[in-house]
Design an enzyme around this catalytic site. Structure first.
Site, PDB file in Angstrom:
ATOM      1  N   GLU A   1      12.056  -2.587  12.021  1.00  0.00           N
ATOM      2  CA  GLU A   1      11.533  -1.657  11.030  1.00  0.00           C
ATOM      3  C   GLU A   1      10.514  -0.732  11.703  1.00  0.00           C
ATOM      4  O   GLU A   1       9.577  -1.197  12.362  1.00  0.00           O
ATOM      5  CB  GLU A   1      10.881  -2.411   9.878  1.00  0.00           C
ATOM      6  CG  GLU A   1      10.448  -1.511   8.734  1.00  0.00           C
ATOM      7  CD  GLU A   1      10.000  -2.291   7.510  1.00  0.00           C
ATOM      8  OE1 GLU A   1      10.232  -1.812   6.386  1.00  0.00           O
ATOM      9  OE2 GLU A   1       9.415  -3.379   7.677  1.00  0.00           O
TER      10      GLU A   1
ATOM     11  N   LYS B   1      -2.909  -8.757  -7.015  1.00  0.00           N
ATOM     12  CA  LYS B   1      -3.643  -8.654  -5.743  1.00  0.00           C
ATOM     13  C   LYS B   1      -3.035  -7.500  -4.963  1.00  0.00           C
ATOM     14  O   LYS B   1      -1.851  -7.515  -4.646  1.00  0.00           O
ATOM     15  CB  LYS B   1      -3.517  -9.943  -4.927  1.00  0.00           C
ATOM     16  CG  LYS B   1      -4.150  -9.887  -3.541  1.00  0.00           C
ATOM     17  CD  LYS B   1      -3.877 -11.184  -2.775  1.00  0.00           C
ATOM     18  CE  LYS B   1      -4.491 -11.153  -1.369  1.00  0.00           C
ATOM     19  NZ  LYS B   1      -3.851 -10.139  -0.499  1.00  0.00           N
TER      20      LYS B   1
ATOM     21  N   CYS C   1       9.729   1.933   1.434  1.00  0.00           N
ATOM     22  CA  CYS C   1      10.511   0.696   1.508  1.00  0.00           C
ATOM     23  C   CYS C   1      11.994   0.992   1.715  1.00  0.00           C
ATOM     24  O   CYS C   1      12.674   0.305   2.485  1.00  0.00           O
ATOM     25  CB  CYS C   1      10.332  -0.125   0.229  1.00  0.00           C
ATOM     26  SG  CYS C   1       8.630  -0.628  -0.091  1.00  0.00           S
TER      27      CYS C   1
ATOM     28  N   GLU D   1      10.371  -8.750  -1.734  1.00  0.00           N
ATOM     29  CA  GLU D   1      11.001  -7.560  -1.168  1.00  0.00           C
ATOM     30  C   GLU D   1      10.264  -7.267   0.123  1.00  0.00           C
ATOM     31  O   GLU D   1       9.078  -6.932   0.126  1.00  0.00           O
ATOM     32  CB  GLU D   1      10.922  -6.351  -2.094  1.00  0.00           C
ATOM     33  CG  GLU D   1      11.725  -5.166  -1.536  1.00  0.00           C
ATOM     34  CD  GLU D   1      11.134  -3.811  -1.843  1.00  0.00           C
ATOM     35  OE1 GLU D   1      11.029  -2.991  -0.898  1.00  0.00           O
ATOM     36  OE2 GLU D   1      10.763  -3.575  -2.996  1.00  0.00           O
ATOM     37  N   LEU D   2      10.965  -7.432   1.236  1.00  0.00           N
ATOM     38  CA  LEU D   2      10.313  -7.418   2.539  1.00  0.00           C
ATOM     39  C   LEU D   2      10.757  -6.195   3.348  1.00  0.00           C
ATOM     40  O   LEU D   2      10.803  -5.100   2.826  1.00  0.00           O
ATOM     41  CB  LEU D   2      10.594  -8.741   3.246  1.00  0.00           C
ATOM     42  CG  LEU D   2      10.323  -9.984   2.362  1.00  0.00           C
ATOM     43  CD1 LEU D   2      10.728 -11.265   3.058  1.00  0.00           C
ATOM     44  CD2 LEU D   2       8.873 -10.043   1.913  1.00  0.00           C
TER      45      LEU D   2
ATOM     46  N   GLY E   1       6.147  -6.738   0.748  1.00  0.00           N
ATOM     47  CA  GLY E   1       5.413  -6.534   1.990  1.00  0.00           C
ATOM     48  C   GLY E   1       6.251  -6.895   3.195  1.00  0.00           C
ATOM     49  O   GLY E   1       7.475  -6.726   3.201  1.00  0.00           O
TER      50      GLY E   1
ATOM     51  N   TRP F   1       0.799  -1.223   0.000  1.00  0.00           N
ATOM     52  CA  TRP F   1       0.000   0.000   0.000  1.00  0.00           C
ATOM     53  C   TRP F   1       0.833   1.276   0.000  1.00  0.00           C
ATOM     54  O   TRP F   1       0.318   2.337  -0.310  1.00  0.00           O
ATOM     55  CB  TRP F   1      -0.921   0.026   1.230  1.00  0.00           C
ATOM     56  CG  TRP F   1      -0.196  -0.186   2.524  1.00  0.00           C
ATOM     57  CD1 TRP F   1      -0.068  -1.367   3.190  1.00  0.00           C
ATOM     58  CD2 TRP F   1       0.524   0.782   3.289  1.00  0.00           C
ATOM     59  NE1 TRP F   1       0.680  -1.195   4.333  1.00  0.00           N
ATOM     60  CE2 TRP F   1       1.065   0.122   4.413  1.00  0.00           C
ATOM     61  CE3 TRP F   1       0.765   2.149   3.134  1.00  0.00           C
ATOM     62  CZ2 TRP F   1       1.829   0.776   5.377  1.00  0.00           C
ATOM     63  CZ3 TRP F   1       1.535   2.812   4.087  1.00  0.00           C
ATOM     64  CH2 TRP F   1       2.058   2.121   5.198  1.00  0.00           C
ATOM     65  N   ASN F   2       2.117   1.218   0.342  1.00  0.00           N
ATOM     66  CA  ASN F   2       2.838   2.464   0.606  1.00  0.00           C
ATOM     67  C   ASN F   2       3.167   3.248  -0.662  1.00  0.00           C
ATOM     68  O   ASN F   2       3.127   4.472  -0.676  1.00  0.00           O
ATOM     69  CB  ASN F   2       4.092   2.203   1.431  1.00  0.00           C
ATOM     70  CG  ASN F   2       5.089   1.319   0.720  1.00  0.00           C
ATOM     71  OD1 ASN F   2       4.716   0.362   0.045  1.00  0.00           O
ATOM     72  ND2 ASN F   2       6.361   1.614   0.873  1.00  0.00           N
TER      73      ASN F   2
ATOM     74  N   ALA G   1      -2.965  -4.568  -1.716  1.00  0.00           N
ATOM     75  CA  ALA G   1      -3.220  -4.456  -0.283  1.00  0.00           C
ATOM     76  C   ALA G   1      -4.599  -3.845  -0.034  1.00  0.00           C
ATOM     77  O   ALA G   1      -5.066  -2.984  -0.786  1.00  0.00           O
ATOM     78  CB  ALA G   1      -2.143  -3.593   0.373  1.00  0.00           C
TER      79      ALA G   1
END
Length: 462
Positions: free
Chosen positions: A363, A158, A266, A232-233, A210, A134-135, A160
């Protein structure tokens, strides 16, 4: 068992329900995935340039919606309208991938003589499942959607729940220019149905952006299927200001990278290490910048800092800050009057922080940054590497060779010099450690969205 759920986007502006959509049943989701698979071979057989042209037309159609999109983003995740949305980066990334596609997807010639012809083709995986956050909902999605479609895959997107309308907008735009509906589909899925689809090999490649826990769930769902999973976390990206840095440029860029989008980036800067000779001046300048921010309703043009996307995200930042202060950290920003204890969170700069504090380890993903003095490169490298994450690191110096030498020692996916919080589509966007595995954009992005297929052809000779 009830399969359908109602997804609700709660606006951080006022806590109201901004949008809601019902998830697909398991049967409907599998039917949709089957349509994507049936459409893939036909799509892949279209000329590469035709696919490029259609994708770029779809991107332009998204751009034509930008005035509406900017307002929607403010309502859904709180970014101030003054920043104009994401179309600049969205367009830049798609156009770069389109420009390099013919070369990146070309056959790799090995040899040919009178007896043999040998080469390697890049062929699409098939159906690519993109799970976007969503960011930066448009830019993160296009990183995979554009090259996946150009490479000949069909795509199921898909998004968020917090940015519930983004996938619909993209699908509407892409379909309006002639991309078939079964080639690019937006879906609303529950976690259980998502897991079932992946476990049943409904997809040939999964790209997830996410949380660490979300990435682990994707890998667990794919376990034993041999479906590729790119992730990518989380991130805890550091900045390091050396004694020969342009101090004003370093402060301006690093603080903006820490606070922009309410810190919900991110590759935002979450911890800063400054050579001890510049430390006091750096902190003073940083505090002056942050005191000038305007926290408020993102629909108002004068607002520079909007609410965080959800109250629970803001509360996690508040908890980290409170824990740090209780442990001896020094806060430099007085509470903002607009901080309501909910989604509206005032920014904070902390000094006297240590790596025993969660604000320097976990984080934060919010408008807070801890700043520590260091005596030399060795201390800075040790601190930068003292993290479970590795996405980007930002180095500030007037000596390129020194920056490269320091960068070579950092456990990270990208090294910036005199820049931060930027995604260069010509370079591979990747991470290490708990930031995940994979690589988006650049030539490598195309390689990760295709598989190699080798041809060893023996000629018939008389």
């Amino acid at each position: 068992m009830k399969q359908n759920q109602l997804l609700r986007c709660i606006s951080p502006i006022d806590g109201s329900v901004f949008a809601e959509r019902e998830t697909l049943s398991k049967e409907a989701a599998f039917t949709l995935a089957s349509r994507a698979r049936a459409a893939q071979a036909i799509w892949a057989n279209r000329p590469v340039q035709e696919r490029i042209d259609l994708v770029l037309a779809g991107v332009a159609a998204v751009g034509a919606m930008n005035d509406e999109i900017v307002q929607e983003l403010a309502h859904m995740m709180g970014r101030p309208i003054r920043y104009g949305g994401e179309f600049g980066g969205f367009n830049e990334r798609a156009n770069h991938m389109a420009a390099i596609a013919q070369t990146a997807l070309a056959d790799i010639a090995v040899s040919e003589d009178e007896n043999f012809k040998r080469y390697i083709k890049r062929v699409p995986h098939g159906v690519v499942f993109v799970v976007a956050p969503w960011n930066y909902p448009y830019m993160t999605a296009i990183n995979t959607v554009a090259p996946a479609l150009i490479a000949g895959n069909t795509v199921v997107l898909k998004h968020a729940t917090q940015t519930l309308l983004v996938g619909e907008r993209m699908a509407r735009a892409f379909h309006s220019v002639g991309i078939p509906e079964d080639v690019f589909q937006n879906v609303f899925l529950s976690h259980d149905v998502t897991n079932d689809l992946i476990a049943d090999r409904a997809f040939d490649f999964v790209n997830f952006t996410g949380s660490v826990s979300g990435g682990q769930a994707m890998e667990r769902a794919a376990a034993g299927t041999f479906t590729g999973v790119g992730t990518e976390l989380g991130g805890k990206d550091p900045g390091y200001v050396m004694e020969d840095a342009d101090l004003d440029a370093a402060v301006d860029t690093l603080i903006d990278a820490a606070m922009f989008n309410s810190g919900q980036c991110c590759c935002g800067i979450e911890r800063i290490y400054v050579h001890e000779s510049l430390f006091d001046e750096f902190v003073a300048k940083a505090v002056d910048i942050v005191k000038g921010y305007k926290l408020g309703n993102p629909l108002e043009p004068e607002t520079t800092l909007g609410p965080m996307a959800h109250t629970r995200f803001a509360n996690e930042v508040r908890t980290q800050v409170a824990e740090a202060i209780a442990g001896g950290a020094v806060p430099h920003i007085a509470p903002f009057a607009e901080d309501d204890g909910g989604a509206y969170l005032g920014p904070q700069i902390l000094t006297n922080v240590t790596h025993q504090m969660r604000v320097m380890r976990d984080e934060s993903f919010g408008p807070v940054v801890g700043i520590m003095p260091v005596k030399d490169d060795d201390e800075a490298v040790a601190l930068m590497n003292d993290s479970e994450f590795g996405l980007t690191a930002s180095l500030w110096s007037d000596n390129l060779d020194r920056a490269v030498a320091v960068g070579d020692r950092i456990e990270t996916g990208t090294v910036f010099m005199n820049r931060a919080d930027y995604l260069d589509p010509g370079l591979c966007w990747t991470g290490c450690k708990n930031t995940g595995r994979g690589g988006g954009l650049s030539v490598i992005g195309f390689h990760n969205l295709t598989r190699p297929k080798s041809y060893h052809l023996k000629k018939v000779t008389s």
